[in-house]
Design a protein around this motif. Sequence first.
Motif, PDB file in Angstrom:
ATOM      1  N   GLU A  10       1.296  -1.214  -0.155  1.00  0.00           N
ATOM      2  CA  GLU A  10      -0.250  -0.074  -0.511  1.00  0.00           C
ATOM      3  C   GLU A  10       0.505   1.283  -0.352  1.00  0.00           C
ATOM      4  OE1 GLU A  10      -2.092  -3.200   2.095  1.00  0.00           O
ATOM      5  OE2 GLU A  10      -0.143  -2.360   2.178  1.00  0.00           O
ATOM      6  N   GLY A  11       1.939   0.947   1.078  1.00  0.00           N
ATOM      7  CA  GLY A  11       3.110   2.305   0.780  1.00  0.00           C
ATOM      8  C   GLY A  11       3.757   2.249  -0.939  1.00  0.00           C
ATOM      9  N   ALA A  12       4.294   1.323  -1.756  1.00  0.00           N
ATOM     10  CA  ALA A  12       4.414   2.041  -2.787  1.00  0.00           C
ATOM     11  C   ALA A  12       4.133   2.461  -3.681  1.00  0.00           C
ATOM     12  CB  ALA A  12       4.901  -0.268  -2.877  1.00  0.00           C
ATOM     13  N   ALA A  13       2.124   2.070  -3.465  1.00  0.00           N
ATOM     14  CA  ALA A  13       1.904   2.159  -4.219  1.00  0.00           C
ATOM     15  C   ALA A  13       1.124   4.194  -4.266  1.00  0.00           C
ATOM     16  CB  ALA A  13      -0.157   2.399  -4.075  1.00  0.00           C
ATOM     17  N   TRP A  14       1.460   4.102  -2.819  1.00  0.00           N
ATOM     18  CA  TRP A  14       1.127   5.924  -2.525  1.00  0.00           C
ATOM     19  C   TRP A  14       2.605   6.782  -3.503  1.00  0.00           C
ATOM     20  CZ3 TRP A  14       3.821   9.192  -0.022  1.00  0.00           C
ATOM     21  CH2 TRP A  14       3.295  10.541   0.454  1.00  0.00           C
ATOM     22  N   VAL A  15       3.594   6.461  -2.584  1.00  0.00           N
ATOM     23  CA  VAL A  15       4.896   6.517  -2.927  1.00  0.00           C
ATOM     24  C   VAL A  15       5.109   6.790  -4.709  1.00  0.00           C
ATOM     25  CG1 VAL A  15       7.213   6.371  -3.405  1.00  0.00           C
ATOM     26  CG2 VAL A  15       6.032   5.719  -1.381  1.00  0.00           C
ATOM     27  N   ASP A  16       4.126   5.611  -5.491  1.00  0.00           N
ATOM     28  CA  ASP A  16       4.412   5.999  -7.213  1.00  0.00           C
ATOM     29  C   ASP A  16       3.317   7.366  -7.243  1.00  0.00           C
ATOM     30  OD1 ASP A  16       5.945   3.764  -7.417  1.00  0.00           O
ATOM     31  OD2 ASP A  16       4.307   2.111  -7.658  1.00  0.00           O
ATOM     32  N   GLU A  17       2.433   7.701  -6.462  1.00  0.00           N
ATOM     33  CA  GLU A  17       1.164   8.355  -7.613  1.00  0.00           C
ATOM     34  C   GLU A  17       1.880   9.901  -6.727  1.00  0.00           C
ATOM     35  OE1 GLU A  17      -2.807   7.349  -4.995  1.00  0.00           O
ATOM     36  OE2 GLU A  17      -2.869   5.920  -5.775  1.00  0.00           O
ATOM     37  N   LEU A  18       2.394  10.283  -5.715  1.00  0.00           N
ATOM     38  CA  LEU A  18       3.712  10.992  -5.381  1.00  0.00           C
ATOM     39  C   LEU A  18       4.640  10.777  -5.910  1.00  0.00           C
ATOM     40  CD1 LEU A  18       4.597  12.896  -2.880  1.00  0.00           C
ATOM     41  CD2 LEU A  18       5.659  11.169  -2.598  1.00  0.00           C
ATOM     42  N   VAL A  19       5.093  10.804  -6.718  1.00  0.00           N
ATOM     43  CA  VAL A  19       5.970  10.953  -7.732  1.00  0.00           C
ATOM     44  C   VAL A  19       6.348  11.571  -8.585  1.00  0.00           C
ATOM     45  CG1 VAL A  19       8.472  10.157  -9.396  1.00  0.00           C
ATOM     46  CG2 VAL A  19       8.063   9.405  -6.564  1.00  0.00           C
ATOM     47  N   ALA A  20       4.744  11.171  -9.302  1.00  0.00           N
ATOM     48  CA  ALA A  20       3.803  11.069 -10.520  1.00  0.00           C
ATOM     49  C   ALA A  20       3.502  12.756 -10.107  1.00  0.00           C
ATOM     50  CB  ALA A  20       2.920  10.602 -11.099  1.00  0.00           C
ATOM     51  N   TYR A  21       3.034  13.080  -9.038  1.00  0.00           N
ATOM     52  CA  TYR A  21       2.422  14.731  -9.102  1.00  0.00           C
ATOM     53  C   TYR A  21       3.614  15.296  -8.475  1.00  0.00           C
ATOM     54  CZ  TYR A  21       0.064  17.815  -6.210  1.00  0.00           C
ATOM     55  OH  TYR A  21      -1.164  19.513  -6.401  1.00  0.00           O
ATOM     56  N   ILE A  22       5.247  14.595  -8.208  1.00  0.00           N
ATOM     57  CA  ILE A  22       6.038  15.847  -8.095  1.00  0.00           C
ATOM     58  C   ILE A  22       6.378  16.101  -8.825  1.00  0.00           C
ATOM     59  CG2 ILE A  22       8.243  15.676  -6.886  1.00  0.00           C
ATOM     60  CD1 ILE A  22       7.263  14.609  -4.664  1.00  0.00           C
ATOM     61  N   GLU A  23       6.869  15.638 -10.129  1.00  0.00           N
ATOM     62  CA  GLU A  23       6.994  15.704 -11.140  1.00  0.00           C
ATOM     63  C   GLU A  23       6.430  16.583 -12.170  1.00  0.00           C
ATOM     64  OE1 GLU A  23       8.614  15.129 -14.868  1.00  0.00           O
ATOM     65  OE2 GLU A  23       9.854  14.882 -12.910  1.00  0.00           O
ATOM     66  N   GLY A  24       4.801  16.257 -12.001  1.00  0.00           N
ATOM     67  CA  GLY A  24       4.166  17.178 -11.869  1.00  0.00           C
ATOM     68  C   GLY A  24       4.434  18.603 -12.066  1.00  0.00           C
ATOM     69  N   ASN A  25       4.557  19.200 -10.980  1.00  0.00           N
ATOM     70  CA  ASN A  25       5.163  20.186  -9.803  1.00  0.00           C
ATOM     71  C   ASN A  25       6.179  20.690 -10.803  1.00  0.00           C
ATOM     72  OD1 ASN A  25       2.467  20.132  -8.477  1.00  0.00           O
ATOM     73  ND2 ASN A  25       3.664  19.779  -6.709  1.00  0.00           N
ATOM     74  N   ARG A  26       6.876  19.537 -11.242  1.00  0.00           N
ATOM     75  CA  ARG A  26       8.978  20.215 -11.856  1.00  0.00           C
ATOM     76  C   ARG A  26       8.191  20.846 -12.980  1.00  0.00           C
ATOM     77  NH1 ARG A  26      11.996  19.554 -15.385  1.00  0.00           N
ATOM     78  NH2 ARG A  26      10.111  17.517 -15.929  1.00  0.00           N
ATOM     79  N   GLN A  27       7.579  19.545 -13.248  1.00  0.00           N
ATOM     80  CA  GLN A  27       7.784  20.390 -15.072  1.00  0.00           C
ATOM     81  C   GLN A  27       6.623  22.050 -14.554  1.00  0.00           C
ATOM     82  OE1 GLN A  27       5.456  17.660 -16.976  1.00  0.00           O
ATOM     83  NE2 GLN A  27       6.963  15.925 -16.972  1.00  0.00           N
ATOM     84  N   LEU A  28       6.014  22.634 -13.747  1.00  0.00           N
ATOM     85  CA  LEU A  28       5.313  23.709 -14.019  1.00  0.00           C
ATOM     86  C   LEU A  28       6.668  24.532 -13.282  1.00  0.00           C
ATOM     87  CD1 LEU A  28       3.394  25.479 -13.924  1.00  0.00           C
ATOM     88  CD2 LEU A  28       2.134  24.664 -11.548  1.00  0.00           C
ATOM     89  N   PHE A  29       7.490  24.552 -12.362  1.00  0.00           N
ATOM     90  CA  PHE A  29       8.128  25.138 -11.988  1.00  0.00           C
ATOM     91  C   PHE A  29       9.521  25.614 -13.000  1.00  0.00           C
ATOM     92  CE2 PHE A  29      11.532  26.169  -8.566  1.00  0.00           C
ATOM     93  CZ  PHE A  29      10.817  27.042  -8.024  1.00  0.00           C
ATOM     94  N   ASP A  30      10.039  24.245 -13.330  1.00  0.00           N
ATOM     95  CA  ASP A  30      11.338  24.649 -14.127  1.00  0.00           C
ATOM     96  C   ASP A  30      10.151  25.533 -15.392  1.00  0.00           C
ATOM     97  OD1 ASP A  30      12.750  23.282 -12.329  1.00  0.00           O
ATOM     98  OD2 ASP A  30      12.838  21.743 -13.812  1.00  0.00           O
ATOM     99  N   GLU A  31       9.520  25.621 -15.775  1.00  0.00           N
ATOM    100  CA  GLU A  31       8.985  26.169 -17.352  1.00  0.00           C
ATOM    101  C   GLU A  31       8.979  27.287 -16.559  1.00  0.00           C
ATOM    102  OE1 GLU A  31       4.841  26.135 -19.962  1.00  0.00           O
ATOM    103  OE2 GLU A  31       4.942  24.637 -18.886  1.00  0.00           O
ATOM    104  N   ARG A  32       8.033  27.932 -15.598  1.00  0.00           N
ATOM    105  CA  ARG A  32       8.065  29.347 -15.600  1.00  0.00           C
ATOM    106  C   ARG A  32       8.726  29.719 -15.038  1.00  0.00           C
ATOM    107  NH1 ARG A  32       2.484  30.476 -13.168  1.00  0.00           N
ATOM    108  NH2 ARG A  32       3.987  31.929 -13.610  1.00  0.00           N
ATOM    109  N   VAL A  33       9.856  29.227 -13.797  1.00  0.00           N
ATOM    110  CA  VAL A  33      10.934  29.920 -13.764  1.00  0.00           C
ATOM    111  C   VAL A  33      12.058  29.888 -14.814  1.00  0.00           C
ATOM    112  CG1 VAL A  33      13.163  29.572 -12.037  1.00  0.00           C
ATOM    113  CG2 VAL A  33      10.331  29.243 -11.188  1.00  0.00           C
ATOM    114  N   ASN A  34      12.754  29.267 -15.567  1.00  0.00           N
ATOM    115  CA  ASN A  34      13.509  29.337 -15.859  1.00  0.00           C
ATOM    116  C   ASN A  34      13.402  30.781 -17.542  1.00  0.00           C
ATOM    117  OD1 ASN A  34      15.067  27.367 -15.277  1.00  0.00           O
ATOM    118  ND2 ASN A  34      14.527  25.440 -16.284  1.00  0.00           N
ATOM    119  N   ALA A  35      11.533  30.461 -17.620  1.00  0.00           N
ATOM    120  CA  ALA A  35      11.594  31.893 -18.325  1.00  0.00           C
ATOM    121  C   ALA A  35      11.945  33.096 -17.854  1.00  0.00           C
ATOM    122  CB  ALA A  35      10.273  32.154 -18.733  1.00  0.00           C
TER     123      ALA A  35
END
Length: 389
Positions: A283-308
């Motif tokens: 159960e913990g492993a499944a949650w981590v997989d969802e977490l990493v996907a969410y953080i990756e979305g945050n990373r994409q947003l942050f990098d796109e905006r900040v690097n602009a």
Amino acid sequence: MSFDEIIDRRGTHCAKWDKMEPIYGVPADEGIAMWVADMDFRPPEVVQQALRDLLDHGLYGYFGDETKYLASIAWWMDHRHGWRISTDWIFTTHGLVNGTAMCVDAFTEEGDGVVLFTPVYHAFARVIKAANRQVVECEMPLVEGRYELDFEAWDAQMNGSEKMLVLCSPHNPGGRVWSREELEGVAAFAKRHELILVSDEIHHDLVMPGHKHTPMAMIEGISDRLVMMTATTKTFNIAGSHVGNVIIEDEELRARFATRMAALGLSPNSFGLFMATAAYSPEGAAWVDELVAYIEGNRQLFDERVNAIPGLASMRLESTYLAWVDFSGTGMTREEFTRRVEQDACIAANHGPTFGKGGESFLRFNLATPRARVEEACDRLAKAFGDLQ
């Protein structure tokens, strides 16, 4: 659960939010806390249920029979990292800052040098200095926006007083996932200079898509001088449980560490053991997989905006949830770009110099927070540096 839920942590004895104003001068009522490396997300339900069961039972005595707890650690390392360990190798410390301090205490003497590849997690230097050891900073070259390892330069820097190397793998604050070849180079460096190698792998579960973490223990020929450190705390946002794993395969090193543990009378917090056992599960492993996907979305947003924003460069994360942003392209002094972030944007971020040599032009931003908050932080940064656009 929804990672988008905004949870107000102010007034809850939360270091990240309640100490933001006294430390950074960022107003508590309107500031965004992006400094301390914990997440603004609740742990997985399996961890919450473990605590409910403990509360329902209502007795909080000494923890006995660690069989399930130790087995859960071994299961996680095998199933998530392909690393098979014996439960006999595991020590439980009060988190990995304590684990690092214990290693310094057990394996070095006052005045010895402890090597760090900087910039790197600031608590390492803090505990080394507090133990009256010498911090030996080996600055990593920044090559095309990512850190690399320069063993030739560092070989020349060693003078024989160094007894230990503390490696951050994956790397905080740069987010690097070291390749097997790089880790082999680290192992060879430790052997050349007769260093105990302490590998802090607390971020090993938080690896972005397209990258793969290799445990240092899987590098051939290093086990006789290797101490591995892992934890549930970063992965599952349970840092307040203060529980960490120090895993030592070598029998002689293990005996030395056990002696210091016994001499200091250390034993773990039972709440942390219950939480860790629950977390290291399917159960913990499944949650981590969802977490990493969410953080990756945050990373994409942050990098796109900040690097602009002209003059700002966010290093692309391969792991962790900690964005490392270089402000050198602005031409501003450190005081000026920091003032704009803290006073104009009302964001609290870690100051780069605290991470050692090479961090002078950087700030570290925590992206493990609901996406709306990351979006707001990006809006504020764009406005604070609007005159550059």
